[in-house]
Motif scaffolding. Structure first.
Motif, mmCIF file in Angstrom:
data_model
loop_
_atom_site.group_PDB
_atom_site.id
_atom_site.type_symbol
_atom_site.label_atom_id
_atom_site.label_comp_id
_atom_site.label_asym_id
_atom_site.label_seq_id
_atom_site.Cartn_x
_atom_site.Cartn_y
_atom_site.Cartn_z
ATOM 1 N N THR A 32 0.819 -1.218 0.000
ATOM 2 C CA THR A 32 0.000 0.000 0.000
ATOM 3 C C THR A 32 0.850 1.265 0.000
ATOM 4 N N SER A 34 3.268 1.904 -1.831
ATOM 5 C CA SER A 34 3.537 2.319 -3.215
ATOM 6 C C SER A 34 2.370 3.142 -3.771
ATOM 7 N N ARG A 88 10.581 5.205 -5.666
ATOM 8 C CA ARG A 88 11.424 4.716 -4.565
ATOM 9 C C ARG A 88 12.501 5.692 -4.117
ATOM 10 N N SER A 97 5.250 10.629 3.204
ATOM 11 C CA SER A 97 4.976 10.635 4.637
ATOM 12 C C SER A 97 4.191 11.888 5.017
ATOM 13 N N ARG A 106 -6.026 9.432 2.403
ATOM 14 C CA ARG A 106 -6.234 8.127 3.033
ATOM 15 C C ARG A 106 -7.584 7.525 2.626
ATOM 16 N N ILE A 129 -3.100 -1.231 8.178
ATOM 17 C CA ILE A 129 -3.879 -2.323 7.575
ATOM 18 C C ILE A 129 -4.668 -3.071 8.667
HETATM 19 O O1 DC Z 1 6.065 1.578 3.227
HETATM 20 P P1 DC Z 1 6.595 2.821 2.481
HETATM 21 O O2 DC Z 1 7.944 3.285 2.956
HETATM 22 O O3 DC Z 1 6.530 2.654 1.005
HETATM 23 O O4 DC Z 1 5.556 3.990 2.863
HETATM 24 C C1 DC Z 1 5.752 5.304 2.443
HETATM 25 C C2 DC Z 1 4.987 6.257 3.344
HETATM 26 O O5 DC Z 1 3.594 6.042 3.169
HETATM 27 C C3 DC Z 1 5.272 6.129 4.837
HETATM 28 O O6 DC Z 1 5.855 7.313 5.353
HETATM 29 C C4 DC Z 1 3.939 5.939 5.489
HETATM 30 C C5 DC Z 1 2.922 6.037 4.405
HETATM 31 N N1 DC Z 1 1.978 4.926 4.440
HETATM 32 C C6 DC Z 1 0.825 5.096 5.162
HETATM 33 O O7 DC Z 1 0.643 6.139 5.782
HETATM 34 N N2 DC Z 1 -0.106 4.113 5.179
HETATM 35 C C7 DC Z 1 0.088 2.959 4.521
HETATM 36 N N3 DC Z 1 -0.850 2.008 4.560
HETATM 37 C C8 DC Z 1 1.284 2.758 3.787
HETATM 38 C C9 DC Z 1 2.221 3.762 3.772
#
Ligand code: DC
Length: 225
Positions: A32, A34, A88, A97, A106, A129
């Motif tokens: 998620t 990504s 990436r 973030s 969200r 999740i």
């Molecule tokens: O897992 P990642 O490093 O690819 O996540 C990148 C950013 O996305 C991380 O700072 C938190 C956010 N994120 C989130 O808030 N909720 C999620 N389900 C997945 C990632």
């Protein structure tokens, strides 16, 4: 559907582990992070500043984000373009973030993620999740490791790619990101009450994969009987 939720801080090894468990247990891996990264990329391309909440909300409103699989590898599709190779970078990570704190961002992605999990047996990794997206998942894992270990793993990855880096700066970035992810108002990163905690600091990848696979098998047996 049989879904597995896997949450934890940045660098805990969620994606590596989840991909391997997916293969072993015949689940579809859904990353998620990504999807949040693809939204962040779109904002960066438009020159939007992460603090501009209204502009971010406007930008993401009509974005179409979907997942495809090529040889079992997840590809993120943003408005028809495969953006896997652009998401990436540290720049995208930091933007992600920041915009992941916004409700509009969200709500939109959680809806897409729930739909995927309704149609397929998935192992989904992220931050919310087990606590939000798949509250009823029969297996929930909270995968963590201490900040120094996570920094060392990231450092090795970057050195292998031939990038110059400083481990203390990486550790600080990791701690800052943890703080932001754990203290945001909406869906902060935290362990679901019914999640199993696995601290991978002193475990090999195989040990973690076996541990999670065992948990899944036991749960499936229990659900059958
Ligand atoms: O897992 P990642 O490093 O690819 O996540 C990148 C950013 O996305 C991380 O700072 C938190 C956010 N994120 C989130 O808030 N909720 C999620 N389900 C997945 C990632």
């Amino acid at each position: 559907m049989f879904n597995v939720a896997i949450d934890g801080p940045a660098g805990a090894g969620k994606s590596t582990i989840a991909k391997m468990v997916a293969k072993k247990m015949n689940l579809i891996y859904v990353d998620t992070g990504s999807m949040y990264r693809a939204m962040a990329l779109s904002c960066i391309r438009k020159g939007i500043n992460p603090q501009e909440h209204v502009k971010v909300a406007e930008e993401i409103k009509d974005l179409i984000i979907s997942l495809e699989y090529e040889n079992g590898m997840q590809q993120v599709i943003l408005n028809g373009e495969n953006v896997n190779s652009y998401i990436r970078t540290e720049e995208v990570g930091n933007m992600t973030s920041a915009i992941a704190t916004y409700k509009e961002v969200r709500d939109k992605l959680v809806a897409i993620q729930r739909q995927i999990a309704e149609e397929k047996d998935v192992i989904m990794d992220g931050r919310d999740i087990g606590t939000c997206v798949l509250k009823d998942a029969p297996v929930k894992i909270y995968l963590t490791a201490d900040a120094r270990t996570r920094a060392q793993r990231r450092y090795k990855e970057l050195v292998q790619k031939g990038e110059q880096c400083d481990i203390d700066i990486i550790e600080k970035d990791i701690k800052d990101r943890d703080y932001r992810d754990m203290h945001r108002e909406i869906s902060p990163l935290k362990k679901a009450e019914d999640a199993v905690v696995i601290d991978s600091s002193n475990m090999t990848i195989e040990e973690v994969v076996d541990n999670i696979s065992d948990i899944i098998e036991k749960k499936k047996e229990k659900m059958k009987g």
